[in-house]
Motif scaffolding. Structure first.
Motif, mmCIF file in Angstrom:
data_model
loop_
_atom_site.group_PDB
_atom_site.id
_atom_site.type_symbol
_atom_site.label_atom_id
_atom_site.label_comp_id
_atom_site.label_asym_id
_atom_site.label_seq_id
_atom_site.Cartn_x
_atom_site.Cartn_y
_atom_site.Cartn_z
ATOM 1 N N LYS A 163 0.806 -1.224 0.000
ATOM 2 C CA LYS A 163 0.000 0.000 0.000
ATOM 3 C C LYS A 163 0.835 1.269 0.000
ATOM 4 C CE LYS A 163 -3.907 0.196 0.440
ATOM 5 N NZ LYS A 163 -4.944 0.416 -0.542
ATOM 6 N N GLY A 164 2.035 1.219 0.577
ATOM 7 C CA GLY A 164 2.874 2.408 0.654
ATOM 8 C C GLY A 164 4.189 2.068 1.325
ATOM 9 N N SER A 165 5.061 3.066 1.427
ATOM 10 C CA SER A 165 6.347 2.806 2.049
ATOM 11 C C SER A 165 7.005 4.110 2.484
ATOM 12 C CB SER A 165 7.272 2.060 1.092
ATOM 13 O OG SER A 165 7.574 2.867 -0.036
ATOM 14 N N THR A 166 7.940 3.970 3.396
ATOM 15 C CA THR A 166 8.838 5.053 3.793
ATOM 16 C C THR A 166 10.252 4.493 3.662
ATOM 17 O OG1 THR A 166 8.937 4.429 6.123
ATOM 18 C CG2 THR A 166 7.142 5.911 5.470
ATOM 19 N N LYS A 167 11.249 5.272 4.024
ATOM 20 C CA LYS A 167 12.619 4.761 3.972
ATOM 21 C C LYS A 167 12.814 3.584 4.912
ATOM 22 C CE LYS A 167 15.561 8.422 2.366
ATOM 23 N NZ LYS A 167 16.807 9.135 2.637
ATOM 24 N N ALA A 168 12.060 3.539 6.013
ATOM 25 C CA ALA A 168 12.263 2.515 7.040
ATOM 26 C C ALA A 168 11.234 1.394 7.016
ATOM 27 C CB ALA A 168 12.255 3.165 8.425
ATOM 28 N N ASP A 169 10.016 1.652 6.515
ATOM 29 C CA ASP A 169 8.919 0.691 6.623
ATOM 30 C C ASP A 169 8.228 0.449 5.290
ATOM 31 O OD1 ASP A 169 9.085 0.475 9.515
ATOM 32 O OD2 ASP A 169 8.196 2.470 9.583
ATOM 33 N N VAL A 170 7.521 -0.694 5.226
ATOM 34 C CA VAL A 170 6.669 -1.021 4.087
ATOM 35 C C VAL A 170 5.284 -1.346 4.646
ATOM 36 C CG1 VAL A 170 6.281 -2.606 2.161
ATOM 37 C CG2 VAL A 170 8.601 -1.901 2.727
ATOM 38 N N HIS A 171 4.254 -0.753 4.041
ATOM 39 C CA HIS A 171 2.868 -0.945 4.467
ATOM 40 C C HIS A 171 2.244 -2.041 3.594
ATOM 41 C CE1 HIS A 171 -1.249 1.150 5.312
ATOM 42 N NE2 HIS A 171 -1.275 -0.136 5.541
ATOM 43 N N LEU A 172 1.906 -3.176 4.202
ATOM 44 C CA LEU A 172 1.341 -4.327 3.493
ATOM 45 C C LEU A 172 -0.127 -4.492 3.828
ATOM 46 C CD1 LEU A 172 4.181 -6.916 4.178
ATOM 47 C CD2 LEU A 172 3.848 -5.540 2.120
ATOM 48 N N GLU A 173 -0.890 -5.028 2.883
ATOM 49 C CA GLU A 173 -2.298 -5.340 3.117
ATOM 50 C C GLU A 173 -2.577 -6.750 2.614
ATOM 51 O OE1 GLU A 173 -6.143 -2.731 2.993
ATOM 52 O OE2 GLU A 173 -5.549 -3.234 0.945
#
Length: 74
Positions: free
Chosen positions: A26-36
């Motif tokens: 769904k999205g991401s930052t430099k440190a994290d990934v948003h999964l669904e």
């Protein structure tokens, strides 16, 4: 996926219609990934109804898991 700068744009949705399961970024930052994760309740229903869970995970955890899977497959 973890090494991609924008995995939400480059990693395709993983979907298994026979199992009624889909996993998408769904999205991401430099440190994290948003999964669904989405699961269909009834594969035979005329109007699909689904349930899901969405969460953020550290990119480093995804890298570590990829290495573990690679070792396991050997």
């Amino acid at each position: 996926m973890a090494t991609e700068p924008y995995p939400e744009q480059t990693v395709p949705t993983v979907q298994d219609d026979t199992a009624g399961l889909a996993v998408l970024v769904k999205g991401s930052t430099k440190a994290d990934v948003h999964l669904e994760f989405l699961v269909l309740h009834d594969l035979e229903a005329d109007l699909p109804d689904h349930d899901g869970i969405s969460f953020e995970t550290p990119r480093q955890s995804l890298v570590d898991m990829a290495h573990q899977l690679e070792e396991w497959q050997r």
